[in-house]
Design a protein around this motif. Structure first.
Motif, short mmCIF file in Angstrom:
data_model
loop_
_atom_site.label_atom_id
_atom_site.label_comp_id
_atom_site.label_asym_id
_atom_site.label_seq_id
_atom_site.Cartn_x
_atom_site.Cartn_y
_atom_site.Cartn_z
N CYS A 11 0.79 -1.08 -0.03
CA CYS A 11 0.17 0.03 0.12
C CYS A 11 0.90 1.19 0.07
N LEU A 168 -11.76 14.34 5.09
CA LEU A 168 -13.05 14.11 4.31
C LEU A 168 -12.84 12.87 3.41
N GLY A 169 -13.75 11.83 3.66
CA GLY A 169 -13.92 10.86 2.79
C GLY A 169 -12.45 10.05 2.82
N PRO A 172 -7.87 6.55 7.04
CA PRO A 172 -6.38 6.09 6.87
C PRO A 172 -6.00 4.72 7.83
N ALA A 174 -7.82 2.28 8.08
CA ALA A 174 -8.09 1.00 7.27
C ALA A 174 -7.06 1.02 6.07
N SER A 178 -3.37 7.64 1.81
CA SER A 178 -3.41 7.74 0.51
C SER A 178 -3.12 9.00 0.07
N ASP A 203 -17.81 11.93 6.89
CA ASP A 203 -17.96 10.65 6.19
C ASP A 203 -19.23 10.04 6.58
N ARG A 205 -20.15 7.45 6.97
CA ARG A 205 -19.94 6.11 7.75
C ARG A 205 -19.29 6.38 9.21
N PRO A 221 -23.66 11.41 0.98
CA PRO A 221 -22.76 11.14 -0.14
C PRO A 221 -22.71 12.06 -1.34
N GLY A 222 -21.53 12.35 -1.68
CA GLY A 222 -21.34 13.30 -2.88
C GLY A 222 -21.69 14.59 -2.53
N ILE A 298 -10.61 9.23 -1.24
CA ILE A 298 -11.42 8.42 -2.10
C ILE A 298 -12.96 8.88 -1.97
N VAL A 617 -22.18 3.51 -1.03
CA VAL A 617 -20.80 3.93 -0.79
C VAL A 617 -19.98 2.72 -0.62
N GLY A 618 -18.60 2.91 -0.85
CA GLY A 618 -17.62 1.52 -0.65
C GLY A 618 -17.23 1.85 0.68
N ARG A 619 -16.08 0.91 0.87
CA ARG A 619 -15.10 1.13 2.13
C ARG A 619 -14.07 -0.01 2.19
N LEU A 622 -8.79 -3.15 6.68
CA LEU A 622 -7.50 -3.28 6.87
C LEU A 622 -6.74 -4.88 6.36
N SER A 624 -7.78 -6.36 3.73
CA SER A 624 -8.00 -6.69 2.32
C SER A 624 -7.30 -5.49 1.34
N1 MGD Z 1 -6.24 -2.36 3.81
C1 MGD Z 1 -6.48 -1.52 2.53
N2 MGD Z 1 -5.80 -0.55 2.11
C2 MGD Z 1 -5.76 -0.01 1.15
C3 MGD Z 1 -6.58 -0.37 0.33
C4 MGD Z 1 -7.36 -1.44 0.28
O1 MGD Z 1 -8.10 -1.79 -0.51
N3 MGD Z 1 -7.09 -1.81 1.61
N4 MGD Z 1 -6.61 0.27 -1.11
C5 MGD Z 1 -5.77 1.35 -1.49
C6 MGD Z 1 -5.92 2.19 -2.53
S1 MGD Z 1 -6.03 1.81 -4.06
C7 MGD Z 1 -6.25 3.51 -2.00
S2 MGD Z 1 -6.77 4.39 -3.39
C8 MGD Z 1 -6.38 3.85 -0.74
C9 MGD Z 1 -7.55 4.60 -0.50
O2 MGD Z 1 -7.60 5.35 0.80
P1 MGD Z 1 -8.85 5.75 1.65
O3 MGD Z 1 -9.44 7.03 0.67
O4 MGD Z 1 -8.46 6.31 3.18
O5 MGD Z 1 -10.04 4.95 1.31
P2 MGD Z 1 -11.32 4.15 2.35
O6 MGD Z 1 -10.68 3.53 3.31
O7 MGD Z 1 -12.09 3.59 1.20
O8 MGD Z 1 -12.04 5.51 2.87
C10 MGD Z 1 -13.00 6.37 2.08
C11 MGD Z 1 -13.98 6.56 3.18
O9 MGD Z 1 -14.78 7.66 2.30
C12 MGD Z 1 -16.17 7.46 2.85
N5 MGD Z 1 -17.08 8.18 1.83
C13 MGD Z 1 -18.03 7.37 0.95
N6 MGD Z 1 -18.55 8.43 0.05
C14 MGD Z 1 -18.17 9.51 0.73
C15 MGD Z 1 -18.84 10.79 0.23
O10 MGD Z 1 -19.41 11.24 -0.58
N7 MGD Z 1 -18.25 11.85 1.30
C16 MGD Z 1 -17.29 11.57 2.36
N8 MGD Z 1 -16.66 12.54 2.95
N9 MGD Z 1 -16.98 10.48 2.39
C17 MGD Z 1 -17.25 9.30 1.56
C18 MGD Z 1 -16.24 5.99 2.98
O11 MGD Z 1 -17.48 5.44 4.02
C19 MGD Z 1 -14.92 5.58 3.61
O12 MGD Z 1 -14.85 5.50 4.92
O13 MGD Z 1 -6.34 3.03 0.07
C20 MGD Z 1 -5.18 2.07 -0.12
N10 MGD Z 1 -4.84 1.23 1.04
#
Ligand code: MGD
Ligand code: MGD
Ligand code: SF4
Ligand code: MO
Length: 753
Positions: A11, A168-169, A172, A174, A178, A203, A205, A221-222, A298, A617-619, A622, A624
């Motif tokens: 990651c 916002l959104g 970290p 999990a 990023s 968020d 969630r 969302p959005g 994200i 929305v997604g999530r 840790l 995965s």
């Molecule tokens: N363990 C683990 N680590 C990873 C990954 C993984 O799959 N697993 N993937 C990697 C990758 S490719 C990336 S890009 C990064 C991403 O890293 P993060 O951006 O931290 O990704 P997420 O953990 O998906 O967190 C996104 C959050 O946005 C929230 N959300 C959804 N829609 C909205 C909205 O409209 N507004 C707001 N404010 N929040 C919203 C969701 O509920 C979620 O809690 O993580 C990386 N690290």
């Protein structure tokens, strides 16, 4: 027994690993306590590197598909010959645009893929280039390019010195962070609180990060762009604007003020679900806290206003005086950085358009959401040959059903990948990469977004198996085939040419410390190295901390990194705005016309109110990693992770029960998933993680298939794009949910459709 020190490639956190070896056997993977950056932090995925290395399902030799649809093992020579035999006439007959490329997420983590997939793309000569960027961070890059002049000049939250961290959104705890490379986020967030600071999470969630935060605000969302616009509005209206270091650099403040007029806190409260008084107070807190950082990820990028939201994150940072200041949003200066300064060009966007939908290119890429239609729509320049490099688009891109069908239609598909999965099962040839333990590693991309300036190089911890080329050699061989030089082209000659090009660029750049030097002299100093090692050495030596090829003997080179296996700490982020800015005006563009163009649609969203419909929305979890680490027993065990989270009020209303099955339907498809009733999602929102759905035929993922989960991208709509950057809307998808009548069958059918 021996210990190999290396950086985890899984990651963005770049943790240091200590790999205990007994000969060629991996005994265990432990944290490297001496790593200058991660200081002993790792997560369960780092530990799983042992199982990843040993996974019997991992592809170790090339596979060629037979007429009956089964794969047989082949030699490397046979595999390249097969690709040449089929690709060369195809390109002759249908032209260069008949080839397409998808670069997946891990290709941003591996220096070989970063450097050499570009060479393949160039050799193919196609404009049909797609990557995970347009299902991920493209909005941030586009906003940064318009504001600061370069798509890599993204302000990074200086977490280690901030006292107010608005997230916002992003989750970290999990994702491990990023566009904010920062191993051990939990400790870093804790440290903010220990020094009396505050973490606020926005968020839909209550994520793990929200749970440890000082405050969590549910947002519909959005609608983040509305919230951000209201924060900007308040700062401007209440006379709280301070530009600080940006003072002499900022342009467009008046245009910004005019553009923000409609977005008062009172105007956005109904659509966002956030109290207007809280918005006002939050704006004041940001303005009066000397060290504050705003960060969106994200949830703010893969949504309908992603680019506007990303822009406003950086605007808010700037007008509250936190750009380029300690504890605010700062610009990393990586060891491989190129000198900045005046003379910038406008962002490279819209130079061509996609064939079917006419969507503009962004930084050389077309929206990944258009990949399916570029394959399945007949006509000139239709994609007939697809290369996937470290990507699983059938699981990761919107409307998986359509894309899956499209992949079946290709005349040729070549995958450089380590598994036979939802995507590569469609390939005609699979070319494996060595195990991560057998590769060298340097985080060429991610160190550019780190919260400290660091550099850490890992040599391969184990030798490659007999006959297995390194990944860069495979990519160069493909490039030679694409360039018409056949399957036995001279990799070393091409590699030497690429190195000489890099050095030529360095000596030709007036801002470079080696400007005007003799390229032959520089190349001689790189002798003895090949491929990514030579390229990295060149970039380090000509970089901002480099030894300038001997002119600064104390400077960095690859040799220095080799002597420091735990990494070299180049210190905390430093103010460097004047050097980082690359806009044509030399200014920070606070109100770029291209981004203002996104505001009419945002204004229309002011009138939206919850209407009883559900938004998906997604999530992330840790244990995965996107679509591909579900085959490792150490990560796969534990509770079911691919569940649909539903608020109790919605569960009641929809007759869903905890542990029961729900059917989830969107414009593009339907899936079923087990229900998890929880107050951790806001009413009106349901959450399903992406990257699952391992129950399709023809994969070789024995562990993952036992608990396949469901593919959420069957529901994501390839027509729903954020218009400025072409990024897919993966958060905030309108869905209908109800109890599932026939659980298993419906899910499998939809994912397979
Ligand atoms: N363990 C683990 N680590 C990873 C990954 C993984 O799959 N697993 N993937 C990697 C990758 S490719 C990336 S890009 C990064 C991403 O890293 P993060 O951006 O931290 O990704 P997420 O953990 O998906 O967190 C996104 C959050 O946005 C929230 N959300 C959804 N829609 C909205 C909205 O409209 N507004 C707001 N404010 N929040 C919203 C969701 O509920 C979620 O809690 O993580 C990386 N690290
Ligand atoms: N609905 C929804 N969809 C999403 C997201 C979301 O939040 N929601 N997130 C999006 C994001 S941020 C991203 S980055 C994408 C990720 O989606 P992809 O770009 O498809 O990347 P991954 O899912 O990580 O799949 C990685 C692929 O690389 C292979 N691989 C692993 N290691 C190596 C290696 O060393 N060499 C090679 N050659 N191959 C390797 C794996 O087997 C797998 O096929 O998904 C996006 N899709
Ligand atoms: S946090 Fe990321 S880099 Fe660190 S061990 Fe886990 S997967 Fe690897
Ligand atoms: Mo990502």
């Amino acid at each position: 027994m021996s210990t190999a020190i290396r950086t985890c490639p899984l990651c963005e956190a770049t943790c240091g690993l200590a790999v205990e070896l007994d000969g060629a056997r991996v005994v265990a993977v432990r944290p490297d306590a001496e790593d200058v950056f991660s200081k002993g932090f790792i997560c369960p995925k780092g530990v799983s590197m042992k199982e990843l290395h040993e996974d019997p399902d991992r592809v170790r030799v090339p596979l060629i598909k037979q007429a009956d649809g089964t794969f047989v093992e082949a030699t490397w020579d046979e595999a390249f010959a097969e690709i040449d035999r089929r690709l060369t006439p195809l390109l002759e007959q249908h032209g260069r645009q008949a080839a397409g490329v998808y670069l997946g997420n891990p290709s941003a983590h591996h220096i070989s893929a970063i450097i050499y997939s570009r060479v393949l793309i160039k050799a193919l000569g196609t404009k049909n280039v797609f990557s995970a960027s347009t299902v991920d961070q493209m909005p941030k890059q586009l906003a940064a390019a318009h504001m600061f002049g370069s798509e890599v000049t993204v302000p990074i939250p200086d977490v280690d010195r901030t006292d107010l961290f608005l997230i916002l959104g992003a989750n970290p705890l999990a994702s491990n962070g990023s566009l904010m490379t920062a191993p051990g986020m939990r400790h870093r967030l804790q440290a903010i609180q220990e020094r009396g600071g505050k973490v606020i999470v926005v968020d839909p969630r209550r994520s793990r990060t929200a749970q440890v935060a000082d405050e969590h605000l549910f947002i519909r969302p959005g609608t983040d762009a509305l919230l951000l616009a209201a924060l900007v509005h308040t700062v401007l209206e209440e006379g709280l604007t301070t530009l600080g270091r940006a003072e002499q650099h900022a342009a467009g403040l008046d245009e910004l003020r005019a553009a923000m007029t409609p977005f008062s806190p009172d105007a956005v409260t109904g659509a966002t679900g956030i109290d207007a008084a809280r918005i006002r107070e939050l704006a004041r807190e940001l303005a009066r806290t000397p060290r504050a950082a705003v960060y969106g990820r994200i949830g703010t990028t893969t949504q309908r206003f992603g680019t506007v939201a990303s822009w406003l994150v950086d605007v808010l940072t700037t007008i509250t005086g936190h750009l380029d200041t300690e504890g605010g949003g700062m610009f990393t200066l990586p060891a491989t950085g190129v000198p900045g300064g005046p003379g910038g060009k406008p962002p490279k966007v819209g130079r061509w358009a996609s064939r079917v939908r006419g969507l503009p290119e962004t930084f050389g890429e077309l929206p990944a959401a258009t990949l399916a239609e570029e394959i399945d729509t007949p006509g000139d320049d239709q994609i007939r040959a697809l290369f996937t490099i470290a990507g699983n688009p059938a699981a990761s891109l919107p409307n998986s059903g359509r894309l899956t069908a499209a992949l079946e239609q290709l005349d040729l598909m070549v995958s450089v990948d380590i598994y036979v999965n939802e995507t590569t099962r469609h390939a005609d040839v699979i070319l494996p990469a060595p195990s991560a333990m057998e590769k060298l590693h340097y985080d060429l991309a991610l160190y550019g977004f780190a919260v400290r300036n660091v550099a850490n190089f890992s040599p391969p911890s184990l030798p490659r198996p007999e006959g297995m080329p390194d990944e860069w050699e495979t990519l160069l061989r493909l490039a030679l085939i694409a360039g018409g030089q056949g399957p036995d082209g001279d990799i070393d000659a091409l590699d030497a040419f690429l190195a000489s090009q890099t050095v030529q660029r360095q000596v030709g750049d007036p801002r470079s410390p080696v400007h005007g030097r003799d390229p032959e002299e520089l190349l001689a100093q790189l002798a003895g190295r090949r491929g990514p090692e030579r390229m990295l050495d060149a970039m380090l030596r000509g970089g901002p901390y480099g030894d300038a090829y001997g002119a600064k003997p104390d400077g960095l080179s690859l040799e220095v990194l080799e002597a420091n296996p735990h990494g070299v700490d180049l210190g905390p982020l430093q103010p460097r705005l004047a050097d980082a800015l690359k806009t044509p005006s030399g200014k920070i563009e606070l109100a770029p016309p291209a981004l203002l163009g996104g505001l009419p649609a945002l204004e229309a969203a002011l009138d939206e109110r919850p209407n009883g419909g559900l938004l998906l929305v997604g999530r992330r979890h840790l244990r995965s990693n996107n679509s591909w680490m579900h085959n490792l027993p150490v990560l796969a065990r534990g509770p079911e992770r691919c569940t649909l989270q539903v608020h109790p009020r919605d569960a009641d209303r929809l007759a869903l029960t905890d542990g029961g099955q729900a059917s989830i339907r969107s414009r593009t498809g339907a899936v079923t998933a087990p229900v998890e009733v929880t107050e951790d999602v806001m009413p009106g929102v349901v959450s399903l993680p992406h990257g699952w759905g391992h129950d399709v035929d023809g994969t070789q993922l024995r562990v993952a298939a036992q608990r396949p989960g469901t593919n959420s991208n069957v529901l994501a709509d390839e027509e729903l794009l954020e218009p400025l950057s072409g990024t897919a809307v993966l958060n905030g998808i309108p869905v209908e949910v109800g109890p599932a009548a026939v659980p298993e069958v419906a899910g499998a059918a939809a994912a397979d459709a």
